[in-house]
Write an enzyme that holds these catalytic residues in place. Structure first.
Site, PDB file in Angstrom:
ATOM      1  N   ASP A 153     -14.971  -3.825  -6.671  1.00  0.00           N
ATOM      2  CA  ASP A 153     -15.113  -5.015  -5.832  1.00  0.00           C
ATOM      3  C   ASP A 153     -16.536  -5.548  -5.992  1.00  0.00           C
ATOM      4  OD1 ASP A 153     -13.255  -6.178  -3.394  1.00  0.00           O
ATOM      5  OD2 ASP A 153     -15.375  -6.632  -3.082  1.00  0.00           O
ATOM      6  N   ARG A 173       0.835  -1.207   0.000  1.00  0.00           N
ATOM      7  CA  ARG A 173       0.000   0.000   0.000  1.00  0.00           C
ATOM      8  C   ARG A 173       0.870   1.258   0.000  1.00  0.00           C
ATOM      9  NH1 ARG A 173      -3.507  -3.533   3.057  1.00  0.00           N
ATOM     10  NH2 ARG A 173      -2.511  -3.086   5.054  1.00  0.00           N
ATOM     11  N   CYS A 208      -1.218 -13.888  -3.487  1.00  0.00           N
ATOM     12  CA  CYS A 208      -1.102 -14.339  -2.098  1.00  0.00           C
ATOM     13  C   CYS A 208      -1.185 -15.862  -2.004  1.00  0.00           C
ATOM     14  CB  CYS A 208      -2.183 -13.703  -1.227  1.00  0.00           C
ATOM     15  SG  CYS A 208      -3.866 -14.134  -1.714  1.00  0.00           S
TER      16      CYS A 208
END
Length: 396
Positions: free
Chosen positions: A250, A212, A340
């Protein structure tokens, strides 16, 4: 007296390298009748003591090692010291980033297999994923109460991997409930609203803190597309660092609503940040058809790989979104892309991105790499602890 696990000939090598797992196929015999989660001694084929750990009859990982010291007793003092040591290792990074949200225990990497403990301001969230961790639940809670007496403790053991250990999924308060499951944490001057009951993982993606910051450092004067935006924390860093515009995408309206709250929390409600409730794969194709272009695109998808059998399919998914994202970038634009999935190693991830560039007929230069934040360490004895990979790519 502890039950004893005897290994097959030659299967002690990983333990001598201090790797914390013993698989079922490595075991020759079990002497005694250990309960699930109970501490057992592990011996080589000749009867030499190697380690002690938590037994799990149902898991393929039959023993998770607590200690390689034969003089070590696995009691309250053992866990208390592990927690103190972990906090000490993090104190510098906490001060450096002005963090009020961080991971205290990262399982095997902090020498407590199956234990995840995150701190969100005055709420501690425990995730106990192995039989041994579950067996030691109340000892761990007691230690946390001593070390953090002003904190509430919540359990988020709601991960399917517990089923492999023969454990039910569990959530709930382990102390009296906090006044609210929502709490505000700080990272590098940015405020983030977290709900420990309903948020992803233990409430939030603490592991992407460095990424970030990295995104914010590149965002000035750029039109940014933030895919799989969740609660919009990448966009907070981008907006705070002068992005021309940010579009958060999203599928969860709840997450997007939290994103709007996070913007207001940071005084960024007037920044040029928009929210789109849509499937990222579908929207990227729509943007391509519409000829939309961006200066920077962030791809931080959920885990695509949950087993080795799913690896090929996952690679196709990663390649697909990276290829289309490259096609949506202005010349010289930046792609910040992440995986991830622990089963997708860094080399293969880079190859997938390279293949995406070939198919998109683009030139891709990797200008920076990121990985999981400092409070998610990678023990040299446990390379499996490395799972989060990021590439900053300049596309032309």
């Amino acid at each position: 007296m502890s039950a004893k696990i005897y290994l097959n000939i030659g299967r002690e090598k990983s333990l001598k390298r201090k790797h914390p797992w013993v698989f079922s196929k490595a075991i020759n015999k079990v002497k005694g009748k250990p309960l699930s989660g109970e501490t057992v001694d592990v011996l080589d084929a000749k009867g030499n003591w190697l380690a002690c750990g938590a037994y799990s009859e149902q898991s393929q990982i039959r023993v998770r090692i607590w200690s390689f010291d034969q003089n070590q007793t696995i009691d309250r003092n053992f866990f208390l010291q592990k927690l103190k040591d972990a906090q000490l290792r993090r104190d510098y990074f906490i001060a450096q980033g002005q963090l009020t949200g961080y991971r205290l225990i990262a399982g095997e990497s902090d020498f407590l297999p199956g234990v995840t403990i995150d701190i969100y301001d005055n709420i501690i969230v425990c995730q106990l994923l192995s039989a041994g961790a579950d067996y030691q639940r109340y000892v761990l809670v007691d230690c946390l109460k001593e070390l953090y007496p002003d904190h509430y403790i919540y359990e988020r053991s709601d991960v399917d991997v517990r089923k492999k250990e023969g454990l039910a999924l569990v959530t709930g308060w382990l102390t009296e409930p906090a006044p609210s499951p929502e709490v505000v944490i700080n990272e590098h001057g940015i405020k983030i609203l977290v709900n420990v009951e309903t948020g992803h993982k233990t409430g939030f993606y603490l592991d992407q803190r460095i990424a970030r910051l990295t995104a914010g450092s590149y965002a000035k004067n750029k039109d940014v597309l933030n895919c799989f935006s969740y609660t919009g924390t990448f966009s907070l860093h981008c907006a705070a660092n002068g992005a021309k515009s940010v579009t958060n995408v999203d599928v969860s309206q709840t997450a997007l609503t939290l994103s709007e709250q996070n913007l207001a929390l940071n005084g960024l409600q007037d920044a040029n940040v928009s929210h789109v409730k849509e499937d990222v794969f579908k929207l990227l194709r729509q943007y391509k058809e519409q000829g939309k272009r961006f200066d920077m695109i962030i791809l931080d998808p959920p885990k695509f790989v949950d087993s080795k059998a799913a690896l090929t399919r996952a690679c196709r998914g990663y390649k697909d979104i990276n290829m289309i994202a490259m096609e949506l970038l202005n010349p010289g634009g930046l792609l910040l892309t992440f995986s991830c999935s622990g089963l997708l190693d860094a080399g293969l991830f880079q190859k997938v991105v390279a293949d995406a560039a070939l198919d998109a007929n683009k030139t891709c230069h990797i200008v920076e790499r990121t990985q999981q934040a400092h409070d998610h360490p990678i023990s040299s004895n446990y390379p499996e602890g490395f799972y989060l990979k990021g590439l900053v790519c300049q596309i032309s």
